[in-house]
Motif scaffolding. Structure first.
Motif, short mmCIF file in Angstrom:
data_model
loop_
_atom_site.label_atom_id
_atom_site.label_comp_id
_atom_site.label_asym_id
_atom_site.label_seq_id
_atom_site.Cartn_x
_atom_site.Cartn_y
_atom_site.Cartn_z
N ALA A 221 0.84 -1.20 0.00
CA ALA A 221 0.00 0.00 0.00
C ALA A 221 0.87 1.25 0.00
O ALA A 221 1.67 1.46 0.92
N PRO A 222 0.74 2.11 -1.02
CA PRO A 222 1.50 3.37 -1.03
C PRO A 222 0.89 4.37 -0.06
O PRO A 222 -0.32 4.61 -0.09
N VAL A 223 1.71 4.93 0.81
CA VAL A 223 1.26 5.94 1.77
C VAL A 223 2.12 7.18 1.57
O VAL A 223 3.31 7.19 1.89
N ALA A 224 1.53 8.24 1.01
CA ALA A 224 2.25 9.47 0.72
C ALA A 224 2.00 10.49 1.83
O ALA A 224 0.85 10.77 2.18
N ILE A 225 3.07 11.05 2.38
CA ILE A 225 2.97 12.08 3.41
C ILE A 225 3.89 13.24 3.05
O ILE A 225 4.80 13.08 2.23
N LEU A 226 3.66 14.39 3.65
CA LEU A 226 4.45 15.58 3.33
C LEU A 226 5.16 16.14 4.54
O LEU A 226 4.65 16.09 5.66
N THR A 227 6.34 16.71 4.29
CA THR A 227 7.03 17.47 5.32
C THR A 227 6.39 18.85 5.41
O THR A 227 5.68 19.27 4.51
N LYS A 228 6.66 19.53 6.49
CA LYS A 228 6.10 20.89 6.61
C LYS A 228 6.83 21.83 5.65
O LYS A 228 7.92 21.50 5.15
N PRO A 229 6.25 23.00 5.36
CA PRO A 229 6.87 23.92 4.40
C PRO A 229 8.26 24.38 4.84
O PRO A 229 8.44 24.87 5.96
N PHE A 230 9.24 24.18 3.98
CA PHE A 230 10.61 24.65 4.18
C PHE A 230 11.05 25.35 2.90
O PHE A 230 10.59 25.00 1.81
N PRO A 231 11.97 26.29 2.99
CA PRO A 231 12.51 26.90 1.77
C PRO A 231 13.26 25.85 0.95
O PRO A 231 13.84 24.91 1.50
N CYS A 232 13.21 25.98 -0.36
CA CYS A 232 13.92 25.06 -1.24
C CYS A 232 15.07 25.82 -1.93
O CYS A 232 14.89 26.96 -2.36
N PRO A 233 16.26 25.22 -2.03
CA PRO A 233 17.39 25.90 -2.68
C PRO A 233 17.21 26.04 -4.19
O PRO A 233 17.86 26.86 -4.82
#
Length: 211
Positions: A63-75
């Motif tokens: 079962a694929p379980v997709a989660i996200l990190t909290k907003p951070f700046p991206c380089p």
């Protein structure tokens, strides 16, 4: 009932007869399980398979379980990448995984619990999990956040109980406890024999920031 077409036809007829709103498959599946549990009907595997929703997602047994990190700046400064305020880089707020993340305040443990409950309700097995961590560039996130995040994921799977209707997974990121690699190994080892096992882990990142 031998197909989903049969099921939809009967649903339509019954709803018209009773003047009822259309019943979703998760609603039917939950009621079906309750009837079996209360011994009012016998288990019918072919009907159960028809009532299951989106079987293709777990047809491989994982079962694929997709989660996200909290907003951070991206380089990265890619011109095609969405940059919605208060969202992880490259994601927009109306995506299903993002909406789950917002509901969980981007806590990985709560995101996993919401997703596993959804899979269970839809009749999809979730005992083997491919965990997909999305949201910007993982490689540049603070080391302490990375460690606490992944430990939270394993702990959430170890603690999850599908039989409980209330929240049973405690958010971990807001705790002040300091975690170590030993804590990670401990949770990973425990997960090897847990009911809900992480058998695959994907960390989303920019390839030029992998060291």
């Amino acid at each position: 009932i031998k197909s989903k077409k049969d099921l939809l036809q009967i649903q339509k007829e019954v709803c018209e007869e009773l003047g009822s709103t259309f019943l979703t498959q998760p609603m039917l599946l939950n009621t079906y399980r309750e009837l079996i549990k209360n011994k009012r009907i016998n288990m019918n595997d072919s009907l159960f398979q028809i009532l299951r929703k989106r079987r293709i997602r777990t047809s491989s047994g994982v079962a694929p379980v997709a989660i996200l990190t909290k907003p951070f700046p991206c380089p990265g400064k890619c011109i095609y990448c969405p940059s919605e305020p208060d969202m992880p880089k490259s994601y927009i707020s109306n995506e299903p995984a993002v909406m789950r993340a917002i509901l969980a305040d981007f806590d990985p443990a709560r995101q996993i619990e919401i997703r596993l409950r959804g899979l269970e309700i839809a009749g999809n097995p979730a005992d083997k999990i491919e965990l997909i961590v999305m949201g910007g560039t993982w490689s540049v996130l603070p080391r302490e956040y990375q460690l606490k995040y992944i430990i939270s994921c394993y702990k959430a799977c170890n603690d999850f109980n599908s039989k409980l209707k209330t929240k049973n997974v405690k958010p971990q990121l807001k705790t002040k406890k300091l975690y170590t690699i030993d804590n990670l190994i401990q949770e990973q080892t425990k997960n090897e024999k847990a009911k809900y096992r992480i058998v695959g882990l994907t960390l989303e990142t920019r390839p030029d920031y992998i060291d």
